[in-house]
Write an enzyme that holds these catalytic residues in place. Structure first.
Site, PDB file in Angstrom:
ATOM      1  N   ASP A  46      33.449  51.781  70.815  1.00  0.00           N
ATOM      2  CA  ASP A  46      32.023  51.532  71.041  1.00  0.00           C
ATOM      3  C   ASP A  46      31.726  51.279  72.524  1.00  0.00           C
ATOM      4  O   ASP A  46      32.588  50.802  73.266  1.00  0.00           O
ATOM      5  CB  ASP A  46      31.604  50.312  70.210  1.00  0.00           C
ATOM      6  CG  ASP A  46      30.097  50.242  70.021  1.00  0.00           C
ATOM      7  OD1 ASP A  46      29.412  51.257  70.266  1.00  0.00           O
ATOM      8  OD2 ASP A  46      29.602  49.171  69.633  1.00  0.00           O
ATOM      9  N   ARG A  59      23.817  58.842  78.901  1.00  0.00           N
ATOM     10  CA  ARG A  59      24.686  58.337  77.825  1.00  0.00           C
ATOM     11  C   ARG A  59      25.846  59.297  77.549  1.00  0.00           C
ATOM     12  O   ARG A  59      26.970  58.865  77.282  1.00  0.00           O
ATOM     13  CB  ARG A  59      23.872  58.189  76.520  1.00  0.00           C
ATOM     14  CG  ARG A  59      22.892  57.044  76.488  1.00  0.00           C
ATOM     15  CD  ARG A  59      22.142  57.048  75.143  1.00  0.00           C
ATOM     16  NE  ARG A  59      23.060  57.079  74.010  1.00  0.00           N
ATOM     17  CZ  ARG A  59      23.693  56.013  73.550  1.00  0.00           C
ATOM     18  NH1 ARG A  59      23.509  54.830  74.104  1.00  0.00           N
ATOM     19  NH2 ARG A  59      24.511  56.121  72.513  1.00  0.00           N
ATOM     20  N   HIS A  63      30.323  59.389  76.797  1.00  0.00           N
ATOM     21  CA  HIS A  63      31.178  60.027  75.783  1.00  0.00           C
ATOM     22  C   HIS A  63      32.284  60.839  76.460  1.00  0.00           C
ATOM     23  O   HIS A  63      33.423  60.837  76.008  1.00  0.00           O
ATOM     24  CB  HIS A  63      30.346  60.916  74.857  1.00  0.00           C
ATOM     25  CG  HIS A  63      29.309  60.155  74.067  1.00  0.00           C
ATOM     26  ND1 HIS A  63      29.601  58.983  73.408  1.00  0.00           N
ATOM     27  CD2 HIS A  63      27.983  60.390  73.840  1.00  0.00           C
ATOM     28  CE1 HIS A  63      28.509  58.529  72.804  1.00  0.00           C
ATOM     29  NE2 HIS A  63      27.512  59.369  73.059  1.00  0.00           N
ATOM     30  N   GLU A  93      26.231  57.795  59.881  1.00  0.00           N
ATOM     31  CA  GLU A  93      24.938  57.285  60.376  1.00  0.00           C
ATOM     32  C   GLU A  93      24.576  57.856  61.757  1.00  0.00           C
ATOM     33  O   GLU A  93      23.428  57.766  62.188  1.00  0.00           O
ATOM     34  CB  GLU A  93      24.967  55.748  60.469  1.00  0.00           C
ATOM     35  CG  GLU A  93      24.946  55.026  59.120  1.00  0.00           C
ATOM     36  CD  GLU A  93      26.262  55.107  58.362  1.00  0.00           C
ATOM     37  OE1 GLU A  93      27.330  55.090  59.016  1.00  0.00           O
ATOM     38  OE2 GLU A  93      26.229  55.236  57.120  1.00  0.00           O
ATOM     39  N   ASN A  94      25.574  58.427  62.456  1.00  0.00           N
ATOM     40  CA  ASN A  94      25.322  58.899  63.827  1.00  0.00           C
ATOM     41  C   ASN A  94      24.379  60.108  63.902  1.00  0.00           C
ATOM     42  O   ASN A  94      23.895  60.451  64.980  1.00  0.00           O
ATOM     43  CB  ASN A  94      26.634  59.220  64.555  1.00  0.00           C
ATOM     44  CG  ASN A  94      27.393  57.989  65.013  1.00  0.00           C
ATOM     45  OD1 ASN A  94      28.611  58.002  65.145  1.00  0.00           O
ATOM     46  ND2 ASN A  94      26.683  56.890  65.253  1.00  0.00           N
ATOM     47  N   TRP A  95      24.089  60.727  62.747  1.00  0.00           N
ATOM     48  CA  TRP A  95      23.137  61.848  62.751  1.00  0.00           C
ATOM     49  C   TRP A  95      21.741  61.390  63.149  1.00  0.00           C
ATOM     50  O   TRP A  95      20.880  62.200  63.490  1.00  0.00           O
ATOM     51  CB  TRP A  95      23.070  62.516  61.364  1.00  0.00           C
ATOM     52  CG  TRP A  95      24.373  63.122  60.931  1.00  0.00           C
ATOM     53  CD1 TRP A  95      25.213  62.614  59.983  1.00  0.00           C
ATOM     54  CD2 TRP A  95      24.984  64.321  61.413  1.00  0.00           C
ATOM     55  NE1 TRP A  95      26.320  63.428  59.854  1.00  0.00           N
ATOM     56  CE2 TRP A  95      26.199  64.489  60.708  1.00  0.00           C
ATOM     57  CE3 TRP A  95      24.635  65.287  62.366  1.00  0.00           C
ATOM     58  CZ2 TRP A  95      27.061  65.567  60.935  1.00  0.00           C
ATOM     59  CZ3 TRP A  95      25.499  66.367  62.584  1.00  0.00           C
ATOM     60  CH2 TRP A  95      26.684  66.487  61.879  1.00  0.00           C
ATOM     61  N   ARG A  97      20.959  59.878  65.716  1.00  0.00           N
ATOM     62  CA  ARG A  97      20.802  59.929  67.192  1.00  0.00           C
ATOM     63  C   ARG A  97      20.022  61.178  67.595  1.00  0.00           C
ATOM     64  O   ARG A  97      19.927  62.132  66.824  1.00  0.00           O
ATOM     65  CB  ARG A  97      22.176  59.960  67.843  1.00  0.00           C
ATOM     66  CG  ARG A  97      22.891  58.659  67.588  1.00  0.00           C
ATOM     67  CD  ARG A  97      24.198  58.582  68.306  1.00  0.00           C
ATOM     68  NE  ARG A  97      24.749  57.254  68.051  1.00  0.00           N
ATOM     69  CZ  ARG A  97      25.506  56.572  68.874  1.00  0.00           C
ATOM     70  NH1 ARG A  97      25.862  57.089  70.026  1.00  0.00           N
ATOM     71  NH2 ARG A  97      25.942  55.377  68.570  1.00  0.00           N
ATOM     72  N   ARG A 214      37.623  46.653  68.029  1.00  0.00           N
ATOM     73  CA  ARG A 214      36.286  47.150  68.359  1.00  0.00           C
ATOM     74  C   ARG A 214      35.982  46.772  69.799  1.00  0.00           C
ATOM     75  O   ARG A 214      36.083  45.604  70.166  1.00  0.00           O
ATOM     76  CB  ARG A 214      35.214  46.577  67.437  1.00  0.00           C
ATOM     77  CG  ARG A 214      33.839  47.153  67.777  1.00  0.00           C
ATOM     78  CD  ARG A 214      32.768  46.805  66.776  1.00  0.00           C
ATOM     79  NE  ARG A 214      31.558  47.546  67.097  1.00  0.00           N
ATOM     80  CZ  ARG A 214      30.705  48.051  66.224  1.00  0.00           C
ATOM     81  NH1 ARG A 214      30.913  47.885  64.936  1.00  0.00           N
ATOM     82  NH2 ARG A 214      29.639  48.716  66.619  1.00  0.00           N
ATOM     83  N   LEU A 221      31.965  45.850  61.304  1.00  0.00           N
ATOM     84  CA  LEU A 221      32.854  46.930  60.856  1.00  0.00           C
ATOM     85  C   LEU A 221      32.149  48.284  60.818  1.00  0.00           C
ATOM     86  O   LEU A 221      32.799  49.336  60.842  1.00  0.00           O
ATOM     87  CB  LEU A 221      33.404  46.549  59.468  1.00  0.00           C
ATOM     88  CG  LEU A 221      34.575  47.298  58.892  1.00  0.00           C
ATOM     89  CD1 LEU A 221      35.718  47.418  59.877  1.00  0.00           C
ATOM     90  CD2 LEU A 221      35.077  46.611  57.625  1.00  0.00           C
ATOM     91  N   SER A 222      30.820  48.272  60.760  1.00  0.00           N
ATOM     92  CA  SER A 222      30.027  49.502  60.807  1.00  0.00           C
ATOM     93  C   SER A 222      30.525  50.585  59.845  1.00  0.00           C
ATOM     94  O   SER A 222      30.642  51.753  60.221  1.00  0.00           O
ATOM     95  CB  SER A 222      29.983  50.044  62.237  1.00  0.00           C
ATOM     96  OG  SER A 222      29.328  49.139  63.076  1.00  0.00           O
TER      97      SER A 222
HETATM   98  C1  FPP Z   1      30.113  54.874  70.304  1.00  0.00           C
HETATM   99  O1  FPP Z   1      29.508  54.585  71.535  1.00  0.00           O
HETATM  100  C2  FPP Z   1      30.816  56.136  70.401  1.00  0.00           C
HETATM  101  C3  FPP Z   1      30.555  57.242  69.664  1.00  0.00           C
HETATM  102  C4  FPP Z   1      29.533  57.318  68.625  1.00  0.00           C
HETATM  103  C5  FPP Z   1      31.293  58.477  69.906  1.00  0.00           C
HETATM  104  C6  FPP Z   1      32.750  58.293  70.125  1.00  0.00           C
HETATM  105  C7  FPP Z   1      33.253  59.472  70.806  1.00  0.00           C
HETATM  106  C8  FPP Z   1      34.148  59.449  71.798  1.00  0.00           C
HETATM  107  C9  FPP Z   1      34.824  58.236  72.274  1.00  0.00           C
HETATM  108  C10 FPP Z   1      34.476  60.713  72.423  1.00  0.00           C
HETATM  109  C11 FPP Z   1      35.879  61.088  72.169  1.00  0.00           C
HETATM  110  C12 FPP Z   1      36.217  61.427  70.784  1.00  0.00           C
HETATM  111  C13 FPP Z   1      36.897  62.512  70.424  1.00  0.00           C
HETATM  112  C14 FPP Z   1      37.450  62.620  69.054  1.00  0.00           C
HETATM  113  C15 FPP Z   1      37.143  63.631  71.332  1.00  0.00           C
HETATM  114  P1  FPP Z   1      27.946  54.488  71.603  1.00  0.00           P
HETATM  115  O2  FPP Z   1      27.394  55.782  72.064  1.00  0.00           O
HETATM  116  O3  FPP Z   1      27.432  53.981  70.292  1.00  0.00           O
HETATM  117  O4  FPP Z   1      27.745  53.426  72.722  1.00  0.00           O
HETATM  118  P2  FPP Z   1      26.570  52.373  72.797  1.00  0.00           P
HETATM  119  O5  FPP Z   1      26.830  51.388  71.687  1.00  0.00           O
HETATM  120  O6  FPP Z   1      26.759  51.791  74.137  1.00  0.00           O
HETATM  121  O7  FPP Z   1      25.288  53.114  72.638  1.00  0.00           O
END
Ligand code: FPP
Length: 269
Positions: A46, A59, A63, A93-95, A97, A214, A221-222
């Site tokens: 995270d 953002r 990644h 749930e990430n859809w 975004r 985490r 735990l999300s």
């Molecule tokens: C959470 O951070 C992260 C994700 C939803 C994506 C995780 C992906 C990677 C670490 C890229 C590498 C993965 C692979 C398999 C190549 P967030 O965007 O929710 O951060 P925030 O809480 O600060 O918004």
């Protein structure tokens, strides 16, 4: 000059490019209790977005930086000879975004597989994808299947990448499969036990999660590995994922070694 300094700082914060699998006697591993290492480590990666914004970047740059961290943590896990590393790359749930961020992530996963596949194979990694994979772009599904096939006979670290994964969704799918077997007369309900449920989970063949990490401050735990983490130890750190270094990972191992795991029984100490 300022740009140079900032550039260097960002590189340092966002992980090393030249990191190799550490040897058993590497200084990185100094002070580790090898007999008290977790066998299966799960990570909620995270903080990519918040980290990038804090650096004045988009953002999505977070990644990209997160990929580099993941590479180095996998190499550390190999050096530690962990049995399994399971990472949360994309949740059900990430859809929610913005579409552009979702597209970016799908593309990032695809590029990661293209670029890192061979090296992971040479490192004897067994890659496996968990989650509702049929909801992902078909070309990515194909890449995932090919990666799994390529590494299916490897014997090193099991590297499970959760994509379109939700713990509740995984349990739901397991219940549906079991219910179908009951309906077809192949299974008596009294024969349903924990082992059968585990057999129907995406993580079949893996040990239970010993340690759940985490990053980036939140303590929840999300919807990750709800069944598998039943007796996991939890390790929360404020460090955002792009800055989570092999040293941070080793700190988590040392913290784990200090825990008294009772599994509902009495103390071993
Ligand atoms: C959470 O951070 C992260 C994700 C939803 C994506 C995780 C992906 C990677 C670490 C890229 C590498 C993965 C692979 C398999 C190549 P967030 O965007 O929710 O951060 P925030 O809480 O600060 O918004």
């Amino acid at each position: 000059m300022l740009k140079k300094i900032l550039g260097k700082a960002v590189t340092t914060l966002a992980g090393r490019d030249d990191f190799a699998i550490p040897e058993h006697d590497s200084p990185l591993f100094a002070g580790i209790d090898w007999d008290r290492l977790p066998r299966h480590v799960a990570v909620i990666m995270d903080g990519n977005g918040r980290w990038a914004k804090g650096q004045g970047m988009l953002r999505t740059a977070g990644h990209s930086a997160g990929v580099k961290t993941l590479k180095n943590i996998l190499k550390t896990a190999i050096g530690l000879q962990l049995d399994a590393l399971t990472v949360y790359a994309f949740s059900t749930e990430n859809w929610k975004r913005p579409e552009a961020e979702v597209d970016f992530l799908m593309n990032l996963f695809s590029e990661y597989l293209k670029k890192e596949l061979q090296e992971m194979h040479e490192d004897n990694v067994q890659i496996h994808f968990i989650g509702r994979l049929d909801g992902l772009p078909p070309s990515l599904q194909k890449q995932m299947r090919e990666a799994e096939e390529l590494m299916q006979n490897n014997t090193g670290v099991k590297f499970n990448v959760a994509a379109n994964y939700g713990g509740q969704d995984e349990l739901l799918r397991a219940v549906q499969q079991i219910a179908l077997a009951v309906k077809n007369g192949q299974l008596d309900p009294s024969a349903i036990d924990e082992a059968l449920i585990e057999k129907n989970l995406d993580t079949v063949g893996n040990l239970p999660v010993d340690l759940m990490i985490r990053t980036s401050g939140d303590k929840r735990l999300s919807n990750f590995l709800l069944w598998q983490a039943a007796y996991a130890e939890f390790y929360f750190t404020d460090v955002p994922w792009p800055e989570f270094s092999p040293e941070c990972f080793v700190d988590a191992m040392k913290d784990f070694a200090s825990r008294d795991r009772r599994f509902g029984g009495l103390t071993n100490k």
